[in-house]
Design an enzyme around this catalytic site. Structure first.
Site, mmCIF file in Angstrom:
data_model
loop_
_atom_site.group_PDB
_atom_site.id
_atom_site.type_symbol
_atom_site.label_atom_id
_atom_site.label_comp_id
_atom_site.label_asym_id
_atom_site.label_seq_id
_atom_site.Cartn_x
_atom_site.Cartn_y
_atom_site.Cartn_z
ATOM 1 N N GLY A 85 0.791 -1.241 0.000
ATOM 2 C CA GLY A 85 0.000 0.000 0.000
ATOM 3 C C GLY A 85 0.814 1.276 0.000
ATOM 4 O O GLY A 85 0.349 2.314 -0.497
ATOM 5 N N ASP A 92 0.730 3.282 4.419
ATOM 6 C CA ASP A 92 -0.302 4.065 3.735
ATOM 7 C C ASP A 92 -1.345 4.582 4.705
ATOM 8 O O ASP A 92 -1.731 5.743 4.650
ATOM 9 C CB ASP A 92 -0.956 3.223 2.610
ATOM 10 C CG ASP A 92 -1.413 1.840 3.066
ATOM 11 O OD1 ASP A 92 -1.246 1.495 4.262
ATOM 12 O OD2 ASP A 92 -1.943 1.093 2.232
ATOM 13 N N ASP A 100 -5.256 2.142 10.573
ATOM 14 C CA ASP A 100 -6.667 1.822 10.813
ATOM 15 C C ASP A 100 -6.788 1.280 12.233
ATOM 16 O O ASP A 100 -6.874 2.058 13.185
ATOM 17 C CB ASP A 100 -7.132 0.842 9.724
ATOM 18 C CG ASP A 100 -8.607 0.506 9.799
ATOM 19 O OD1 ASP A 100 -9.325 1.128 10.602
ATOM 20 O OD2 ASP A 100 -9.055 -0.387 9.058
ATOM 21 N N LYS A 115 -7.300 6.777 10.170
ATOM 22 C CA LYS A 115 -8.744 6.747 10.456
ATOM 23 C C LYS A 115 -8.906 7.059 11.932
ATOM 24 O O LYS A 115 -8.699 6.197 12.782
ATOM 25 C CB LYS A 115 -9.331 5.379 10.115
ATOM 26 C CG LYS A 115 -9.392 5.124 8.622
ATOM 27 C CD LYS A 115 -10.098 3.829 8.306
ATOM 28 C CE LYS A 115 -10.045 3.555 6.816
ATOM 29 N NZ LYS A 115 -10.538 2.205 6.463
ATOM 30 N N PHE A 139 -13.870 2.951 3.852
ATOM 31 C CA PHE A 139 -12.840 2.257 3.096
ATOM 32 C C PHE A 139 -12.465 3.063 1.853
ATOM 33 O O PHE A 139 -13.327 3.417 1.054
ATOM 34 C CB PHE A 139 -13.313 0.856 2.695
ATOM 35 C CG PHE A 139 -12.175 -0.039 2.336
ATOM 36 C CD1 PHE A 139 -11.461 -0.712 3.311
ATOM 37 C CD2 PHE A 139 -11.784 -0.178 1.011
ATOM 38 C CE1 PHE A 139 -10.388 -1.526 2.980
ATOM 39 C CE2 PHE A 139 -10.707 -0.992 0.675
ATOM 40 C CZ PHE A 139 -10.013 -1.665 1.659
ATOM 41 N N VAL A 140 -11.177 3.347 1.697
ATOM 42 C CA VAL A 140 -10.717 4.183 0.589
ATOM 43 C C VAL A 140 -9.749 3.416 -0.310
ATOM 44 O O VAL A 140 -9.115 2.444 0.115
ATOM 45 C CB VAL A 140 -10.052 5.481 1.109
ATOM 46 C CG1 VAL A 140 -11.073 6.374 1.801
ATOM 47 C CG2 VAL A 140 -8.884 5.173 2.052
ATOM 48 N N ASP A 180 -5.566 -0.371 -2.078
ATOM 49 C CA ASP A 180 -6.327 -1.244 -2.980
ATOM 50 C C ASP A 180 -7.623 -1.718 -2.360
ATOM 51 O O ASP A 180 -7.818 -1.689 -1.140
ATOM 52 C CB ASP A 180 -5.497 -2.485 -3.315
ATOM 53 C CG ASP A 180 -5.428 -3.461 -2.141
ATOM 54 O OD1 ASP A 180 -4.981 -3.050 -1.051
ATOM 55 O OD2 ASP A 180 -5.865 -4.618 -2.299
ATOM 56 N N ARG A 185 -4.924 0.570 -7.052
ATOM 57 C CA ARG A 185 -3.709 1.169 -6.479
ATOM 58 C C ARG A 185 -3.205 2.305 -7.365
ATOM 59 O O ARG A 185 -2.579 3.247 -6.894
ATOM 60 C CB ARG A 185 -2.595 0.118 -6.352
ATOM 61 C CG ARG A 185 -2.839 -0.933 -5.295
ATOM 62 C CD ARG A 185 -1.544 -1.679 -4.989
ATOM 63 N NE ARG A 185 -1.784 -2.966 -4.342
ATOM 64 C CZ ARG A 185 -2.002 -3.122 -3.045
ATOM 65 N NH1 ARG A 185 -2.022 -2.077 -2.253
ATOM 66 N NH2 ARG A 185 -2.196 -4.314 -2.534
HETATM 67 P P1 IMP Z 1 -4.534 -1.835 10.426
HETATM 68 O O1 IMP Z 1 -3.614 -2.995 10.673
HETATM 69 O O2 IMP Z 1 -5.970 -2.154 10.767
HETATM 70 O O3 IMP Z 1 -4.084 -0.536 11.046
HETATM 71 O O4 IMP Z 1 -4.602 -1.643 8.875
HETATM 72 C C1 IMP Z 1 -3.577 -1.120 8.177
HETATM 73 C C2 IMP Z 1 -3.468 -1.749 6.808
HETATM 74 O O5 IMP Z 1 -4.734 -2.188 6.297
HETATM 75 C C3 IMP Z 1 -2.950 -0.698 5.870
HETATM 76 O O6 IMP Z 1 -1.562 -0.846 5.723
HETATM 77 C C4 IMP Z 1 -3.702 -0.973 4.596
HETATM 78 O O7 IMP Z 1 -2.925 -1.814 3.779
HETATM 79 C C5 IMP Z 1 -4.959 -1.689 5.005
HETATM 80 N N1 IMP Z 1 -6.113 -0.760 5.047
HETATM 81 C C6 IMP Z 1 -6.711 -0.242 6.140
HETATM 82 N N2 IMP Z 1 -7.728 0.579 5.805
HETATM 83 C C7 IMP Z 1 -7.767 0.586 4.451
HETATM 84 C C8 IMP Z 1 -8.594 1.280 3.489
HETATM 85 O O8 IMP Z 1 -9.509 2.066 3.796
HETATM 86 N N3 IMP Z 1 -8.315 1.030 2.182
HETATM 87 C C9 IMP Z 1 -7.329 0.182 1.774
HETATM 88 N N4 IMP Z 1 -6.522 -0.457 2.642
HETATM 89 C C10 IMP Z 1 -6.738 -0.261 3.973
HETATM 90 MG MG MG Z 2 -0.771 -2.005 4.065
#
Ligand code: IMP
Ligand code: MG
Length: 179
Positions: A45, A101, A104, A132, A153-154, A160, A166
């Site tokens: 990402g 990227d 979340d 987020k 979700f973006v 992606d 992407r």
């Molecule tokens: P986390 O582990 O929940 O913090 O998620 C982080 C990873 O999930 C990021 O590196 C992204 O690859 C993916 N991700 C989280 N939210 C999104 C989104 O809205 N769109 C696309 N990928 C996301």
């Molecule tokens: Mg990622």
């Protein structure tokens, strides 16, 4: 691709301006004469963010790559992050800047920070393009943030959905029927 997009959240021009600002912020926080910088990039990402950001950074650096996957196929839900490819650099004694990227749930960065800490770097900082805010956990500290966004979700600019979009140049939301 264009017909799948519901709306643009952050236009490429705004991304370019903010990435330039982030570059300046980051450059200011390191001393090029003393820093041994390694940018640890979380694939896939962060590829476009990395490519744009490093050209705003005037100092010497190594670029390390690590592949972590948290979203599998056609789902927007958060799964346990999986280490798909190990970090290709030794960061012991180095100043690490982790590039991702989006923050979340924080599970991905928590995993990567744990892997890095085991190698004994001199310092660890983190830069994410998006955060987020609704879900951002208190224990995952990020030092540089491009934009805070709502919990939706973006795609685009490296992010992606089911491995598509992407290459879309803006950060955008897909039509609801596609998720
Ligand atoms: P986390 O582990 O929940 O913090 O998620 C982080 C990873 O999930 C990021 O590196 C992204 O690859 C993916 N991700 C989280 N939210 C999104 C989104 O809205 N769109 C696309 N990928 C996301
Ligand atoms: Mg990622």
């Amino acid at each position: 691709m264009e017909q799948d997009i519901d709306r643009i959240l952050i236009h490429r021009d705004q991304l370019a301006v903010r990435v330039r600002e982030l570059g300046a912020e980051i450059a200011q926080s390191y001393d090029d004469r003393d820093t041994r910088l390694t940018l640890v990039t979380i694939l896939s990402g962060a590829i476009i963010f990395l490519a744009d950001l490093i050209r705003e950074l005037p100092m010497k650096m190594h670029i390390g790559l690590i592949t972590v996957s948290s979203y599998r196929g056609a789902t927007t839900g958060s799964l346990e992050p999986q280490l798909l490819r190990e970090l290709d650099h030794d960061v012991s004694g180095r100043d690490v800047l982790v590039i991702d990227d989006i923050l979340d749930t924080g599970k991905t960065l928590r995993l990567v920070h744990r892997i890095l800490a085991d190698q004994g770097p001199r310092s660890i900082k983190t830069a994410v393009l998006l955060r987020k805010t609704a879900k951002a956990p208190a224990d995952v500290r990020v030092d540089f943030v491009g934009f805070d966004i709502a919990d939706e979700f973006v795609v685009g600019y490296g992010l992606d959905y089911d491995n598509h979009y992407r290459n879309y140049p803006h950060i955008a939301v897909l039509k609801p029927e596609l998720y």
